[in-house]
Design a protein around this motif. Structure first.
Motif, PDB file in Angstrom:
ATOM      1  N   PHE A  74      -4.142 -81.834 -56.681  1.00 26.39           N
ATOM      2  CA  PHE A  74      -3.844 -81.752 -55.259  1.00 26.39           C
ATOM      3  C   PHE A  74      -3.408 -80.362 -54.803  1.00 26.39           C
ATOM      4  O   PHE A  74      -3.127 -80.152 -53.639  1.00 26.39           O
ATOM      5  CB  PHE A  74      -2.784 -82.793 -54.898  1.00 26.39           C
ATOM      6  N   ALA A  75      -3.290 -79.426 -55.723  1.00 26.57           N
ATOM      7  CA  ALA A  75      -2.930 -78.043 -55.386  1.00 26.57           C
ATOM      8  C   ALA A  75      -3.571 -77.137 -56.420  1.00 26.57           C
ATOM      9  O   ALA A  75      -3.730 -77.516 -57.577  1.00 26.57           O
ATOM     10  CB  ALA A  75      -1.421 -77.854 -55.395  1.00 26.57           C
ATOM     11  N   TRP A  76      -3.936 -75.960 -56.000  1.00 25.65           N
ATOM     12  CA  TRP A  76      -4.511 -75.000 -56.925  1.00 25.65           C
ATOM     13  C   TRP A  76      -4.218 -73.600 -56.433  1.00 25.65           C
ATOM     14  O   TRP A  76      -3.881 -73.396 -55.276  1.00 25.65           O
ATOM     15  CB  TRP A  76      -6.014 -75.211 -57.099  1.00 25.65           C
ATOM     16  N   ILE A  77      -4.317 -72.654 -57.334  1.00 24.85           N
ATOM     17  CA  ILE A  77      -4.136 -71.256 -56.969  1.00 24.85           C
ATOM     18  C   ILE A  77      -5.517 -70.633 -56.848  1.00 24.85           C
ATOM     19  O   ILE A  77      -6.302 -70.666 -57.785  1.00 24.85           O
ATOM     20  CB  ILE A  77      -3.324 -70.492 -58.040  1.00 24.85           C
ATOM     21  N   GLN A  78      -5.801 -70.123 -55.684  1.00 24.35           N
ATOM     22  CA  GLN A  78      -7.053 -69.385 -55.476  1.00 24.35           C
ATOM     23  C   GLN A  78      -6.657 -67.923 -55.343  1.00 24.35           C
ATOM     24  O   GLN A  78      -5.838 -67.572 -54.502  1.00 24.35           O
ATOM     25  CB  GLN A  78      -7.754 -69.869 -54.209  1.00 24.35           C
ATOM     26  N   ARG A  79      -7.201 -67.092 -56.182  1.00 17.96           N
ATOM     27  CA  ARG A  79      -6.809 -65.680 -56.163  1.00 17.96           C
ATOM     28  C   ARG A  79      -8.026 -64.798 -55.975  1.00 17.96           C
ATOM     29  O   ARG A  79      -9.132 -65.157 -56.346  1.00 17.96           O
ATOM     30  CB  ARG A  79      -6.056 -65.324 -57.440  1.00 17.96           C
ATOM     31  N   HIS A  80      -7.770 -63.641 -55.371  1.00 18.40           N
ATOM     32  CA  HIS A  80      -8.835 -62.679 -55.112  1.00 18.40           C
ATOM     33  C   HIS A  80      -8.651 -61.409 -55.931  1.00 18.40           C
ATOM     34  O   HIS A  80      -9.454 -60.501 -55.839  1.00 18.40           O
ATOM     35  CB  HIS A  80      -8.890 -62.345 -53.616  1.00 18.40           C
ATOM     36  N   GLU A  81      -7.573 -61.364 -56.700  1.00 14.12           N
ATOM     37  CA  GLU A  81      -7.312 -60.253 -57.610  1.00 14.12           C
ATOM     38  C   GLU A  81      -6.586 -60.805 -58.836  1.00 14.12           C
ATOM     39  O   GLU A  81      -6.304 -61.987 -58.894  1.00 14.12           O
ATOM     40  CB  GLU A  81      -6.491 -59.141 -56.941  1.00 14.12           C
ATOM     41  N   SER A  82      -6.296 -59.977 -59.812  1.00 17.03           N
ATOM     42  CA  SER A  82      -5.609 -60.462 -61.006  1.00 17.03           C
ATOM     43  C   SER A  82      -4.194 -60.909 -60.643  1.00 17.03           C
ATOM     44  O   SER A  82      -3.632 -60.479 -59.635  1.00 17.03           O
ATOM     45  CB  SER A  82      -5.556 -59.365 -62.070  1.00 17.03           C
ATOM     46  N   PHE A  83      -3.611 -61.765 -61.473  1.00 14.99           N
ATOM     47  CA  PHE A  83      -2.265 -62.261 -61.212  1.00 14.99           C
ATOM     48  C   PHE A  83      -1.251 -61.121 -61.107  1.00 14.99           C
ATOM     49  O   PHE A  83      -0.288 -61.201 -60.370  1.00 14.99           O
ATOM     50  CB  PHE A  83      -1.824 -63.246 -62.295  1.00 14.99           C
ATOM     51  N   GLN A  84      -1.456 -60.049 -61.860  1.00 17.92           N
ATOM     52  CA  GLN A  84      -0.519 -58.927 -61.836  1.00 17.92           C
ATOM     53  C   GLN A  84      -0.585 -58.158 -60.514  1.00 17.92           C
ATOM     54  O   GLN A  84       0.328 -57.416 -60.192  1.00 17.92           O
ATOM     55  CB  GLN A  84      -0.788 -57.971 -63.006  1.00 17.92           C
ATOM     56  N   GLN A  85      -1.636 -58.315 -59.735  1.00 19.94           N
ATOM     57  CA  GLN A  85      -1.788 -57.582 -58.476  1.00 19.94           C
ATOM     58  C   GLN A  85      -1.435 -58.416 -57.243  1.00 19.94           C
ATOM     59  O   GLN A  85      -1.401 -57.900 -56.147  1.00 19.94           O
ATOM     60  CB  GLN A  85      -3.220 -57.075 -58.343  1.00 19.94           C
ATOM     61  N   ILE A  86      -1.167 -59.703 -57.410  1.00 16.74           N
ATOM     62  CA  ILE A  86      -0.879 -60.567 -56.266  1.00 16.74           C
ATOM     63  C   ILE A  86       0.423 -60.129 -55.614  1.00 16.74           C
ATOM     64  O   ILE A  86       1.435 -59.932 -56.285  1.00 16.74           O
ATOM     65  CB  ILE A  86      -0.800 -62.044 -56.699  1.00 16.74           C
ATOM     66  N   GLN A  87       0.398 -59.950 -54.299  1.00 22.52           N
ATOM     67  CA  GLN A  87       1.590 -59.548 -53.555  1.00 22.52           C
ATOM     68  C   GLN A  87       1.985 -60.565 -52.495  1.00 22.52           C
ATOM     69  O   GLN A  87       3.132 -60.621 -52.078  1.00 22.52           O
ATOM     70  CB  GLN A  87       1.362 -58.190 -52.895  1.00 22.52           C
ATOM     71  N   THR A  88       1.039 -61.368 -52.032  1.00 25.43           N
ATOM     72  CA  THR A  88       1.298 -62.307 -50.952  1.00 25.43           C
ATOM     73  C   THR A  88       0.773 -63.686 -51.324  1.00 25.43           C
ATOM     74  O   THR A  88      -0.312 -63.811 -51.872  1.00 25.43           O
ATOM     75  CB  THR A  88       0.601 -61.850 -49.649  1.00 25.43           C
ATOM     76  N   LEU A  89       1.545 -64.717 -51.011  1.00 24.65           N
ATOM     77  CA  LEU A  89       1.144 -66.096 -51.215  1.00 24.65           C
ATOM     78  C   LEU A  89       0.884 -66.718 -49.848  1.00 24.65           C
ATOM     79  O   LEU A  89       1.742 -66.674 -48.975  1.00 24.65           O
ATOM     80  CB  LEU A  89       2.255 -66.865 -51.933  1.00 24.65           C
ATOM     81  N   LYS A  90      -0.288 -67.277 -49.673  1.00 23.50           N
ATOM     82  CA  LYS A  90      -0.614 -67.991 -48.446  1.00 23.50           C
ATOM     83  C   LYS A  90      -0.630 -69.470 -48.771  1.00 23.50           C
ATOM     84  O   LYS A  90      -1.212 -69.882 -49.767  1.00 23.50           O
ATOM     85  CB  LYS A  90      -1.997 -67.591 -47.931  1.00 23.50           C
ATOM     86  N   SER A  91       0.021 -70.265 -47.935  1.00 21.95           N
ATOM     87  CA  SER A  91       0.005 -71.707 -48.146  1.00 21.95           C
ATOM     88  C   SER A  91      -0.005 -72.403 -46.794  1.00 21.95           C
ATOM     89  O   SER A  91       0.289 -71.792 -45.774  1.00 21.95           O
ATOM     90  CB  SER A  91       1.207 -72.156 -48.974  1.00 21.95           C
ATOM     91  N   ILE A  92      -0.333 -73.686 -46.818  1.00 22.12           N
ATOM     92  CA  ILE A  92      -0.337 -74.445 -45.577  1.00 22.12           C
ATOM     93  C   ILE A  92       1.037 -75.079 -45.375  1.00 22.12           C
ATOM     94  O   ILE A  92       1.772 -75.292 -46.343  1.00 22.12           O
ATOM     95  CB  ILE A  92      -1.448 -75.521 -45.569  1.00 22.12           C
ATOM     96  N   PRO A  93       1.408 -75.375 -44.143  1.00 21.10           N
ATOM     97  CA  PRO A  93       2.716 -75.990 -43.881  1.00 21.10           C
ATOM     98  C   PRO A  93       2.856 -77.319 -44.628  1.00 21.10           C
ATOM     99  O   PRO A  93       1.890 -78.039 -44.828  1.00 21.10           O
ATOM    100  CB  PRO A  93       2.699 -76.224 -42.368  1.00 21.10           C
ATOM    101  N   GLY A  94       4.061 -77.612 -45.052  1.00 25.43           N
ATOM    102  CA  GLY A  94       4.332 -78.884 -45.707  1.00 25.43           C
ATOM    103  C   GLY A  94       4.110 -78.887 -47.201  1.00 25.43           C
ATOM    104  O   GLY A  94       4.280 -79.904 -47.852  1.00 25.43           O
TER     105      GLY A  94
END
Length: 122
Positions: A74-94
């Protein structure tokens, strides 16, 4: 034994398993589960981590029970760069629990402390 679950996607499987061994179950919101515990109308409740921690002074927390997130559908991480480069987390309300879980994983396993940005469901 009476058990309360907060109403989240995998609860149907847990509810079926509990009923198969004779446990009475209640499906409620997380806050209603805490109220049922406080009024001693249920023996145990499965709560989101954030709710349990917020109510830790008024509840006896039993470690050792959890829903595994390894194959959580019911949840997953979709990334556009490597985990070491992630700076922002986008999520939906709730999705507070899922966002908390992702933050912990990124911090503990990848050393990333990230900013959060909630997006609308549209």
């Amino acid at each position: 034994m009476q058990l309360a679950f907060w109403n989240f996607p995998p609860v149907e499987c847990i509810e079926t398993a509990a009923q198969s061994i004779g446990v009475q179950v209640e499906k409620q919101s997380a806050s209603s589960c805490v109220d049922l515990l406080n009024r001693e109308q249920v023996d145990f409740a499965l709560l989101p981590v954030t709710t349990a921690l917020a109510a830790a002074d008024e509840l006896d927390i039993l470690p050792g029970g959890a829903i595994s997130s390894w194959e959580y559908p019911f949840a997953w991480i979709q990334r556009h760069e490597s985990f070491q480069q992630i700076q922002t987390l986008k999520s939906i309300p709730g999705r507070i629990l899922e966002e908390f879980m992702i933050r912990v994983i990124l911090k503990e396993h990848y050393g990333q402390k990230i900013r959060s940005r909630v997006r609308s469901r549209c």
